[in-house]
Scaffold this active site. Structure first.
Site, PDB file in Angstrom:
ATOM      1  N   GLY A  70       0.758  -0.958   0.229  1.00 59.39           N
ATOM      2  CA  GLY A  70      -0.062   0.038   0.031  1.00 59.39           C
ATOM      3  C   GLY A  70       0.685   1.315  -0.061  1.00 59.39           C
ATOM      4  O   GLY A  70       0.396   2.179  -0.739  1.00 59.39           O
ATOM      5  N   ASN A 150      -7.967   3.417   8.858  1.00 59.07           N
ATOM      6  CA  ASN A 150      -7.459   1.986   9.553  1.00 59.07           C
ATOM      7  C   ASN A 150      -7.485   2.160  10.812  1.00 59.07           C
ATOM      8  O   ASN A 150      -7.339   0.985  11.541  1.00 59.07           O
ATOM      9  CB  ASN A 150      -5.795   1.754   9.084  1.00 59.07           C
ATOM     10  CG  ASN A 150      -5.089   3.084   9.314  1.00 59.07           C
ATOM     11  OD1 ASN A 150      -5.354   4.202   8.649  1.00 59.07           O
ATOM     12  ND2 ASN A 150      -4.052   2.952   9.901  1.00 59.07           N
ATOM     13  N   ALA A 199      -1.973  -6.780  -0.306  1.00 57.74           N
ATOM     14  CA  ALA A 199      -2.595  -8.072  -0.214  1.00 57.74           C
ATOM     15  C   ALA A 199      -2.736  -8.704   1.386  1.00 57.74           C
ATOM     16  O   ALA A 199      -3.674  -9.397   1.805  1.00 57.74           O
ATOM     17  CB  ALA A 199      -1.603  -9.181  -0.873  1.00 57.74           C
ATOM     18  N   HIS A 200      -1.602  -8.186   2.328  1.00 57.31           N
ATOM     19  CA  HIS A 200      -1.682  -8.727   3.600  1.00 57.31           C
ATOM     20  C   HIS A 200      -2.819  -8.314   4.424  1.00 57.31           C
ATOM     21  O   HIS A 200      -3.120  -8.787   5.481  1.00 57.31           O
ATOM     22  CB  HIS A 200      -0.459  -8.583   4.236  1.00 57.31           C
ATOM     23  CG  HIS A 200      -0.357  -7.054   4.478  1.00 57.31           C
ATOM     24  ND1 HIS A 200       0.053  -6.678   5.823  1.00 57.31           N
ATOM     25  CD2 HIS A 200       0.187  -5.893   3.892  1.00 57.31           C
ATOM     26  CE1 HIS A 200       0.127  -5.145   5.939  1.00 57.31           C
ATOM     27  NE2 HIS A 200       0.358  -4.936   4.630  1.00 57.31           N
ATOM     28  N   THR A 236      12.447  -6.551 -10.767  1.00 58.28           N
ATOM     29  CA  THR A 236      11.763  -7.982 -11.009  1.00 58.28           C
ATOM     30  C   THR A 236      10.569  -8.137  -9.904  1.00 58.28           C
ATOM     31  O   THR A 236      10.625  -7.717  -9.141  1.00 58.28           O
ATOM     32  CB  THR A 236      12.768  -9.074 -10.681  1.00 58.28           C
ATOM     33  OG1 THR A 236      13.931  -8.792 -11.527  1.00 58.28           O
ATOM     34  CG2 THR A 236      12.228 -10.470 -10.806  1.00 58.28           C
ATOM     35  N   CYS A 328       0.929   0.475  12.035  1.00 65.89           N
ATOM     36  CA  CYS A 328       1.967   0.432  10.998  1.00 65.89           C
ATOM     37  C   CYS A 328       3.261   1.190  11.656  1.00 65.89           C
ATOM     38  O   CYS A 328       4.006   1.235  11.064  1.00 65.89           O
ATOM     39  CB  CYS A 328       1.421   1.048   9.846  1.00 65.89           C
ATOM     40  SG  CYS A 328       0.051   0.071   9.082  1.00 65.89           S
TER      41      CYS A 328
HETATM   42  C1  LIG Z   1      -4.923   2.706   5.212  1.00 61.72           C
HETATM   43  C2  LIG Z   1      -3.476   2.106   5.046  1.00 61.72           C
HETATM   44  N1  LIG Z   1      -2.850   2.544   3.959  1.00 61.72           N
HETATM   45  C3  LIG Z   1      -1.690   2.353   3.820  1.00 61.72           C
HETATM   46  C4  LIG Z   1      -1.157   1.130   4.407  1.00 61.72           C
HETATM   47  C5  LIG Z   1       0.434   0.613   4.098  1.00 61.72           C
HETATM   48  O1  LIG Z   1       0.208  -0.404   3.525  1.00 61.72           O
HETATM   49  P1  LIG Z   1       1.653  -1.725   3.454  1.00 61.72           P
HETATM   50  O2  LIG Z   1       1.664  -1.992   4.855  1.00 61.72           O
HETATM   51  O3  LIG Z   1       1.310  -2.680   2.584  1.00 61.72           O
HETATM   52  O4  LIG Z   1       2.591  -0.900   2.832  1.00 61.72           O
HETATM   53  C6  LIG Z   1      -1.760   0.544   5.467  1.00 61.72           C
HETATM   54  C7  LIG Z   1      -1.126  -0.444   6.496  1.00 61.72           C
HETATM   55  O5  LIG Z   1      -1.435  -0.408   7.520  1.00 61.72           O
HETATM   56  C8  LIG Z   1      -3.187   1.124   5.762  1.00 61.72           C
HETATM   57  O6  LIG Z   1      -4.082   0.898   6.734  1.00 61.72           O
END
Ligand SMILES: Cc1ncc(COP(=O)(O)O)c(C=O)c1O
Length: 381
Positions: A70, A150, A199-200, A236, A328
């Protein structure tokens, strides 16, 4: 007992997804850019994955571009749109994920853009009338607003914002990291130019995601160095990641209705139990609302107590994995820019529970029981 209620941070890999990935970790190891048989086989698998995802999302395969997740998708779309279209004003919100918020602040600090924040209501929802005023005032703007927050789960009326942005000729990017794989997105109908996904967040592997970039609004790349992903992302490809991503999305769409029913049921069950057992309990943002919030996220607002600083630590000791703000980053309440913006100076603790198809009511009973005990200790001390 050890329970996991941090699915907004990441979800466990679905074993079906792992099985789809396995051959690409072992036998099918070719580089998709190689023109020999080993490479061609893997190239064909990537293109099938892209096609399958495009069918689910109602877009063309060329509009799906794979990334490392993301964060990269958000960075690519924001910087790409600003550079490609000479955008000078970005309209966003202070509640965006750091992947958007910090990217925009960096661009603003370097005088590449003027960053304007839309007003929010007391629950953290976008004030749509103010958004329209800003769009009217700033022609050729970029709007970046997340589909679901989030931390507090608030949902954006993404259709309405898309229509508005189109009406004023603005570029519209939405961070859909928390909603892709959880809701059906019809990208033919949705007036969005760029989307980010990982994806996670829906039982796929970590380190892979994608961006949707509408074909009539092509962008300059963010990562240079190879012609992969239609010259949009050098390097890649994460082959088994991409295979897992497509499989996870396929499963998500296959089981969507049942999944929504099950997971919303868990969330509503927890809300009921908490209201029954913890006097003075509340919920941050609009996270207790059944329609205006993400069905996977519940951000609990605890009664005021000196013990609240230790709540995540104590829950962890009791076998409960949750987060306070955005996992995060720091995972600490003090680290949450979202809660800091909406509730400045609040002494009430925040615990974000986020659910998945692997959670059960028994786990909720266990977590609520422990939370009740910890709140009692907090009130007595
Ligand atoms: C709303 C939102 N955007 C972006 C991200 C970042 O995604 P990634 O960890 O795949 O880079 C997150 C991850 O928690 C998220 O909740």
């Amino acid at each position: 007992m050890r329970v996991y209620f941090d699915n907004a941070a990441t979800t466990p890999l679905d074993p079906e997804v792992f099985e789809a990935m396995r051959p690409f970790m072992l036998e099918d190891f070719g580089n998709p850019s190689s023109t020999h048989a080993h490479g061609r086989k893997v190239r064909s698998a990537i293109e099938s994955a892209r096609k399958k995802m495009a069918e689910l999302l109602h877009c063309t395969p060329g509009e799906i571009l794979f990334t490392s997740g993301g964060t990269e998708a958000d960075n690519t779309i924001l910087t790409g749109a600003i550079d490609t279209y000479g955008i000078k004003t970005v309209i966003s919100s202070p509640l965006e994920h750091h992947a958007v918020e910090q990217t925009l602040h960096r661009l603003s600090d370097r005088n590449r853009i003027t960053l304007v924040h839309v007003k929010l209501d007391e629950k953290g929802h976008v004030d749509y009338e103010h958004l329209e005023t800003l769009l009217r005032k700033h022609p050729n703007a970029l709007v970046s607003l997340m589909h679901a927050n989030n931390e507090i789960g608030n949902l954006l009326d993404i259709q309405r914002v898309g229509d508005m942005a189109q009406g004023y000729g603005a570029y519209f990017h939405s961070d859909t990291v928390q909603t892709i794989g959880h809701y059906r997105h019809d990208l033919t109908r949705l007036k969005v130019h760029g989307l980010a996904a990982a994806a996670h967040k829906f039982h796929g592997p970590k380190g892979v995601g994608f961006m949707f970039i509408r074909k009539d609004k092509k962008l300059q790349p963010f990562i240079y160095g190879g012609s992969q992903e239609r010259n949009m992302r050098g390097g890649t490809e994460n082959v088994y990641g991409i295979i897992g991503l497509a499989k996870a999305l396929e499963i998500a769409y296959r089981d969507m209705d049942e999944h929504i029913r099950l997971v919303s049921g868990l969330k509503q069950y927890m809300i009921g139990k908490l209201r029954e057992l913890i006097p003075g309990i509340d919920f941050h943002g609009d996270s207790a609302h059944p329609e205006r919030s993400l069905y996977t996220v519940l951000n609990v607002c605890l009664p005021e107590s000196d013990e609240n600083d230790m709540i995540l630590f104590n829950l962890d000791l009791q076998g409960i994995s949750v987060s306070g703000g955005s996992a995060c980053s720091s995972g600490a309440v003090t680290g949450s820019h979202v809660l800091g913006t909406l509730y400045p100076g609040s002494k009430r603790g925040a615990v974000r529970f986020s659910f998945s198809k692997y959670n059960t009511r028994e786990e909720i009973d266990y977590a609520v029981g422990k939370l009740v005990e910890l709140c009692k200790v907090g009130q007595e001390s």
